[in-house]
Design an enzyme around this catalytic site. Structure first.
Site, PDB file in Angstrom:
ATOM      1  N   THR A  83      43.400  47.044  34.582  1.00  0.00           N
ATOM      2  CA  THR A  83      42.316  46.610  34.198  1.00  0.00           C
ATOM      3  C   THR A  83      42.147  46.544  32.643  1.00  0.00           C
ATOM      4  O   THR A  83      42.622  47.624  32.239  1.00  0.00           O
ATOM      5  CB  THR A  83      40.949  46.866  34.624  1.00  0.00           C
ATOM      6  OG1 THR A  83      39.883  46.370  33.845  1.00  0.00           O
ATOM      7  CG2 THR A  83      40.754  48.455  34.791  1.00  0.00           C
ATOM      8  N   CYS A 196      42.109  39.981  29.982  1.00  0.00           N
ATOM      9  CA  CYS A 196      41.422  40.074  31.547  1.00  0.00           C
ATOM     10  C   CYS A 196      42.433  39.973  32.407  1.00  0.00           C
ATOM     11  O   CYS A 196      43.084  38.893  32.511  1.00  0.00           O
ATOM     12  CB  CYS A 196      40.124  39.456  31.547  1.00  0.00           C
ATOM     13  SG  CYS A 196      39.193  39.899  33.095  1.00  0.00           S
TER      14      CYS A 196
END
Length: 239
Positions: A83, A196
């Site tokens: 992430t 992202c």
């Protein structure tokens, strides 16, 4: 082959992209029935997301550091935090580990520098776009970072959490993202970072002439190179 550590589940939608990319990359490199050696812990994203929006980063660091230690104990030689946003607490996680973290911003910076990108747009969660933990690592490499305006940042953030992390792909959201990409390019960005790990589920390079830098793919590619000793482990920063 070294064992790749994965700290996943943020969200699982993008973690499965990592898992596929790592195994397909190893198969492409080695052929036959080869697959990646992986040790993974996947956390409950609902817990992490609540703490993110409460601003309780210290507690997220504790949860993820505990999980990362489990990955290390399972035999990982290095760690991927799967992430972008949670690299905010990468230093706290690294402090608990004896193995290095391949930082996603450093991995992305290497590709940008190789492509002679001096100014780049950044899409991601509000945390990634607005705080310095990610941008500063790029800027330290001499790369100027542009982000969307406040209204556009809100759109990008909302789509990530209310759609992409739930596996929802919306054509209207895709069009809005592509408009934002185009405006970043008009403002001087030579390319745009999909900062992202879910964004690549929504927009891909074939959707726009603006060069896109998919951080999931970049992170996975460099992990494969580390696993196969094409990049030495001591070349990645610990912290």
């Amino acid at each position: 082959m070294k064992t790749i550590g994965m700290l996943g589940g943020m969200s699982w939608e993008s973690t499965q992209s990592y898992y596929r990319a790592l195994n397909e990359g190893i198969k492409q490199k080695l052929g036959g029935l080869h697959s990646a050696r992986i040790a993974m812990v996947s956390v409950d994203f609902a817990e992490i997301e609540t703490l993110q929006h409460q601003g309780d980063w210290a507690q997220t660091a504790e949860i993820l550091a505990d999980a990362a230690v489990s990955v290390q104990n399972a035999g990982a030689d290095f760690l991927l935090i799967c992430t972008n946003t949670m690299h905010k607490v990468a230093p706290q996680i690294q402090a608990r580990l004896d193995i290095p973290i391949l930082h996603i911003a450093d991995a992305t910076a290497r590709v940008l520098i190789n492509n002679d990108i001096k100014c780049v747009g950044l899409l991601g969660t509000k945390f990634t776009m607005e705080q310095d933990f990610y941008k500063a690592r790029l800027q330290a490499q001499g790369i100027e970072v542009l982000v969307p305006d406040e209204n556009e940042r809100a759109i990008v953030h909302e789509v990530i959490y209310s759609e992409l992390c739930l596996g929802v792909i919306n054509k209207t959201s895709k069009a809005r993202y592509l408009d934002i990409v185009a405006r970043l390019a008009e403002s001087g960005a030579q390319g745009v970072i999909l900062g992202c790990t879910e964004i690549a589920l929504l927009i891909q390079q074939q959707d726009t002439p603006v060069p896109l830098y998919d951080t999931t793919a970049i992170h996975a590619q460099q992990a494969i190179a580390l696993a196969l000793d094409e990049i030495p482990l001591n070349s990645i920063s610990q912290g």
